[in-house]
Design a protein around this motif. Sequence first.
Motif, PDB file in Angstrom:
ATOM      1  N   ASP A 142      36.021-115.726 -56.296  1.00  0.00           N
ATOM      2  CA  ASP A 142      36.472-114.595 -57.098  1.00  0.00           C
ATOM      3  C   ASP A 142      35.347-113.902 -57.861  1.00  0.00           C
ATOM      4  O   ASP A 142      35.617-112.995 -58.646  1.00  0.00           O
ATOM      5  N   ILE A 143      34.141-114.341 -57.659  1.00  0.00           N
ATOM      6  CA  ILE A 143      32.997-113.727 -58.348  1.00  0.00           C
ATOM      7  C   ILE A 143      32.346-112.728 -57.399  1.00  0.00           C
ATOM      8  O   ILE A 143      31.674-113.101 -56.435  1.00  0.00           O
ATOM      9  N   ILE A 144      32.542-111.449 -57.660  1.00  0.00           N
ATOM     10  CA  ILE A 144      32.118-110.422 -56.697  1.00  0.00           C
ATOM     11  C   ILE A 144      30.603-110.353 -56.537  1.00  0.00           C
ATOM     12  O   ILE A 144      30.092-110.026 -55.457  1.00  0.00           O
ATOM     13  N   SER A 145      29.850-110.690 -57.583  1.00  0.00           N
ATOM     14  CA  SER A 145      28.386-110.585 -57.488  1.00  0.00           C
ATOM     15  C   SER A 145      27.807-111.571 -56.485  1.00  0.00           C
ATOM     16  O   SER A 145      26.713-111.367 -55.962  1.00  0.00           O
ATOM     17  N   ASN A 146      28.549-112.673 -56.186  1.00  0.00           N
ATOM     18  CA  ASN A 146      28.077-113.590 -55.152  1.00  0.00           C
ATOM     19  C   ASN A 146      27.941-112.872 -53.806  1.00  0.00           C
ATOM     20  O   ASN A 146      27.036-113.140 -53.021  1.00  0.00           O
ATOM     21  N   TYR A 147      28.863-111.971 -53.540  1.00  0.00           N
ATOM     22  CA  TYR A 147      28.836-111.202 -52.294  1.00  0.00           C
ATOM     23  C   TYR A 147      27.647-110.238 -52.279  1.00  0.00           C
ATOM     24  O   TYR A 147      27.068-109.966 -51.229  1.00  0.00           O
ATOM     25  N   TRP A 148      27.314-109.742 -53.466  1.00  0.00           N
ATOM     26  CA  TRP A 148      26.144-108.851 -53.542  1.00  0.00           C
ATOM     27  C   TRP A 148      24.879-109.593 -53.117  1.00  0.00           C
ATOM     28  O   TRP A 148      24.077-109.091 -52.338  1.00  0.00           O
ATOM     29  N   TYR A 149      24.734-110.794 -53.654  1.00  0.00           N
ATOM     30  CA  TYR A 149      23.539-111.585 -53.336  1.00  0.00           C
ATOM     31  C   TYR A 149      23.541-112.040 -51.881  1.00  0.00           C
ATOM     32  O   TYR A 149      22.492-112.075 -51.228  1.00  0.00           O
ATOM     33  N   LEU A 150      24.711-112.391 -51.357  1.00  0.00           N
ATOM     34  CA  LEU A 150      24.781-112.795 -49.956  1.00  0.00           C
ATOM     35  C   LEU A 150      24.379-111.626 -49.048  1.00  0.00           C
ATOM     36  O   LEU A 150      23.576-111.794 -48.110  1.00  0.00           O
ATOM     37  N   PHE A 173      34.404-105.404 -51.389  1.00  0.00           N
ATOM     38  CA  PHE A 173      35.087-104.369 -52.177  1.00  0.00           C
ATOM     39  C   PHE A 173      36.519-104.162 -51.694  1.00  0.00           C
ATOM     40  O   PHE A 173      37.431-103.885 -52.488  1.00  0.00           O
ATOM     41  N   THR A 174      36.731-104.319 -50.391  1.00  0.00           N
ATOM     42  CA  THR A 174      38.103-104.236 -49.862  1.00  0.00           C
ATOM     43  C   THR A 174      38.943-105.404 -50.367  1.00  0.00           C
ATOM     44  O   THR A 174      40.107-105.234 -50.787  1.00  0.00           O
ATOM     45  N   GLN A 175      38.320-106.593 -50.337  1.00  0.00           N
ATOM     46  CA  GLN A 175      39.027-107.796 -50.796  1.00  0.00           C
ATOM     47  C   GLN A 175      39.441-107.689 -52.261  1.00  0.00           C
ATOM     48  O   GLN A 175      40.517-108.137 -52.651  1.00  0.00           O
ATOM     49  N   PHE A 176      38.586-107.058 -53.061  1.00  0.00           N
ATOM     50  CA  PHE A 176      38.873-106.924 -54.490  1.00  0.00           C
ATOM     51  C   PHE A 176      39.618-105.627 -54.812  1.00  0.00           C
ATOM     52  O   PHE A 176      39.794-105.274 -55.979  1.00  0.00           O
ATOM     53  N   ASN A 177      40.011-104.907 -53.781  1.00  0.00           N
ATOM     54  CA  ASN A 177      40.799-103.679 -53.952  1.00  0.00           C
ATOM     55  C   ASN A 177      40.096-102.655 -54.851  1.00  0.00           C
ATOM     56  O   ASN A 177      40.692-102.081 -55.756  1.00  0.00           O
ATOM     57  N   LEU A 178      38.817-102.444 -54.576  1.00  0.00           N
ATOM     58  CA  LEU A 178      38.027-101.512 -55.384  1.00  0.00           C
ATOM     59  C   LEU A 178      37.763-100.249 -54.572  1.00  0.00           C
ATOM     60  O   LEU A 178      37.393-100.316 -53.389  1.00  0.00           O
ATOM     61  N   ASP A 179      37.956 -99.098 -55.214  1.00  0.00           N
ATOM     62  CA  ASP A 179      37.597 -97.855 -54.539  1.00  0.00           C
ATOM     63  C   ASP A 179      36.215 -97.420 -54.992  1.00  0.00           C
ATOM     64  O   ASP A 179      35.587 -98.050 -55.838  1.00  0.00           O
ATOM     65  N   LEU A 180      35.732 -96.329 -54.423  1.00  0.00           N
ATOM     66  CA  LEU A 180      34.354 -95.886 -54.685  1.00  0.00           C
ATOM     67  C   LEU A 180      34.141 -95.411 -56.111  1.00  0.00           C
ATOM     68  O   LEU A 180      32.995 -95.214 -56.535  1.00  0.00           O
ATOM     69  N   GLU A 181      35.228 -95.199 -56.854  1.00  0.00           N
ATOM     70  CA  GLU A 181      35.094 -94.759 -58.244  1.00  0.00           C
ATOM     71  C   GLU A 181      35.107 -95.933 -59.217  1.00  0.00           C
ATOM     72  O   GLU A 181      34.927 -95.753 -60.420  1.00  0.00           O
ATOM     73  N   ALA A 182      35.307 -97.130 -58.704  1.00  0.00           N
ATOM     74  CA  ALA A 182      35.408 -98.302 -59.581  1.00  0.00           C
ATOM     75  C   ALA A 182      34.066 -98.565 -60.253  1.00  0.00           C
ATOM     76  O   ALA A 182      33.004 -98.351 -59.647  1.00  0.00           O
ATOM     77  N   PRO A 183      34.083 -99.056 -61.501  1.00  0.00           N
ATOM     78  CA  PRO A 183      32.822 -99.340 -62.204  1.00  0.00           C
ATOM     79  C   PRO A 183      31.989-100.399 -61.501  1.00  0.00           C
ATOM     80  O   PRO A 183      30.762-100.416 -61.632  1.00  0.00           O
ATOM     81  N   GLU A 184      32.664-101.300 -60.737  1.00  0.00           N
ATOM     82  CA  GLU A 184      31.913-102.332 -60.030  1.00  0.00           C
ATOM     83  C   GLU A 184      30.974-101.736 -58.978  1.00  0.00           C
ATOM     84  O   GLU A 184      29.933-102.319 -58.658  1.00  0.00           O
TER      85      GLU A 184
END
Length: 902
Positions: free
Chosen positions: A59-67, A88-99
Amino acid sequence: MSENPDSNETFLSSHILGGEDELLNSMASFQEQGNRSLDKQQFLEAVSIYEQCILEFPDIISNYWYLGLSWLLYGDSFQAQTIWFSAFTQFNLDLEAPEISEFINFLKHQAKGYLSSQYPQFAQQIYEAILDWCETDIEIYDNLGQAIALQGDLETAIEVWQRGIELQPNHCSAYLNQAILYQKLEQFEQAIQCYQEVIQRSPDYLSYYQLGLCFTQIKRWEFAIDAFQNSIQLQPNYAPAYSDLGINLIIEGLLESGIDALKQGIQKQPQFYQALIQQIQNQTLFTPNINSRAIQFLNLLSFPSEIPIDLYLYLGKILSNFDPDSALTVLQKAQEIDPHHFEIYLTFGDIFYEHKQDYLEAVQCYLAANLSGSLSGINTIAKPGSRLSLEDRKARYHLKVGQCWLKLEHFSKAITHFKEAIHYHPNLAEAYYGLAQALFNTGEIQEAIYYLKQSLKEDSESALYLGYFGFLLVYNYQTEHGLFYLKKALEKESSMAVLVDSLLNHLFQAGKLNPNLNFSEVQAINPPTQFDELTKDWVKLHALNQLNYQQIYSETVVDLKPPKSLDDSIHFSFRFGQSVQLPSAFVVQLSQGRFWLSSDQTQSAILTSEQHFLGDLSPEFPLLSPGHPEKHPRHHSILSVQKLPPIHQIQGTVSVLAGLSNSVYFHWMLDVLPRIELLRKSNINWDNIDYFIVDNRCHFQQETLELLGITENQQINIHNLHHVQATELIVPSFPGCVAWMPKWTCDFLKQQFLIPDLISNSPNFKRIYISRNSAKSRRILNEDELLTILKLFGVEFVQLESMSVVEQAALFSQAELIIAPHGSGLTNLVFCQPGTKVIELFSPNYVYHCYWWISNLVELDYYYYIGETLPGYYLHRFTYPRNFSEDILIDIQQFLTLLEGV
């Protein structure tokens, strides 16, 4: 990069909602392991760690960034982007999300770290990946262009910045970056346009200065003056702008203003000039590569006399090789001050004679020297500032006038003046030579021969005098003796082939030569008109067997670590990307093969029996990087040479070892000697080789050839035989490309020249400074001051000139720190232990990569330091006409900053 201590806090804890300490510690442990793997560039290992991390903490999205980052840096951008999009799909984030913004900032942060740590290839990968998420961020284009430029791909970098400009037309830094690269590429019109765009948006003194330099390159002097003046207005203490403004004003005829600007340039930046003059005055500097006229001019600038005639005279002489018309303007000013100054008239004449080939105008100027009264003999004491005695002035005057009349075919007048020149200066070889030419043209053959003998007594090494003497002897039916001297002329200078061919044609037409005689020893050869780019292709085309072509080493990729320095950016001379591919090394045997090497050893060719030359065995200067488009054989100078020297036939089997610049220690050790190793590893029987073509004039050449088992009676010195053909010619390739060698060459040299007994008996100096104070070029002008500082660091002073090759090898093998100005002594870096620290010192106008390259091969810790020079583009160019010879001034405090960080 990933080692930033704030990165975990930024990209991890903010995503753990109410996480316990144990969870945070476990997470931090994974991140620490992953960061270490990224720092070590072990990207697959990082992939494994971050995959495990995701299994534990999905559930930690930054892990995917590093991978994704780990996959990207491993070279799989598709896998990286797939992971990021999936996350980003898994976390249901669109392109406007702060993440998404956090993710892009994360990538920017990583890219910037790699860029600042001199890993531009990784920064490039990341910035290119960011563009898939954010195409309109101008900062990305700026930094991506920088990353690409740092790897040497300047054209692509310019294109990237152009894309940024199209997005944001007022973005100043993109124009500036383009301007710098266009200037480096010598595309000055484009550079001017970009600098003007910069100045229009954000004027600064450096942009104005560089704009001025670009205008000077296309000779738009008035625009250059305006740019330099604007630079000074913004920064009144910037010495280079004053200096180059001065030269441009002088070229435009504004002499007083120009000289005043030059004076201000020297006054604002006097350090190099003062150190250079002090060394010359102390007679501690060998000065053949320094323009003595420029030194006199600088002295007169700094210590002007009330009557500036000598200042104008020397300035005119300096400018004559650069811009003859402006030189004439300066001399006219000098003439207004002293209408009777002998040297002014002579210099006028020299410009018309040498640069404009206007011999009638030249002779009028020389005759005016006589009318000036300087040759009257009434006052036999030279004028103040004159460097010539009355007899010398008369000899020079008559020599110059004689040469003009000779060109104008007024032979009787020429004879009179040449004889007068000899009367006043009996050792003047040029006068004897000119007199012989004039006498020949009046039919006085015996007298012409007599006077040409006199010229050879004064200068027996002149290929020109030898060739013309041979011509006169043949013309006088002394054929055997004449051909002997024509042959000697060709041995002295291979380029004499064109003149000798012309002289022989004249003799044939005059009926002075029997066409049935054997002229092979003096008969020039037509150059080839065809080539084969690769030897192996030529071998295949001719269906030769494996013994004719043997590959010894396959293609090699040399990985490069960036050099370290005080510079904000890597110098252009070190921008070759993260690796360079070198061609395979081989040995080829050619029946009736030929080898040509120009007498200055800057051009060479291996030719086949059917008059083709082999591109990969025919290097020449300039030594471009492997794969450079200008290295293609279609650009080879042999295709434009008018004639090659005669072929010297050798019966037997001969191996070519000689290369380019054989008397330069670097080229001898790293280009030539490793060819012996290729021969040894081939299937060719060493005992069947009758001779080896080498250059054996230097002590280090003789020493190394003896140690490698090539006896003196096996050596053919190419210095006198510029073009040879053998029954069987065996040619080992160069190890890689000339000046670009693979690691095995260093291993070979260590095996041959590192002798254990010598190492144990040599001085055990751990820190050494290699001096060039007895060399002809690239001396450290303030070496005494530098040595005082180096002694505090335990650095020992060393001169290599008196040491044998094996002694130098032993010395370097024990060193832990080596400091030296750029020079052949650093060739011995091949003998160093891995991890040895190297600091190479350069002048700003000659930075060359070769010892950084060696440092990469043998895993040394390489630094470079760029010293100071005279202010501006022109003063150093006038003082050091050949930039590779320029001396170096060290800013001691600045150098200490580098040294303390090593």
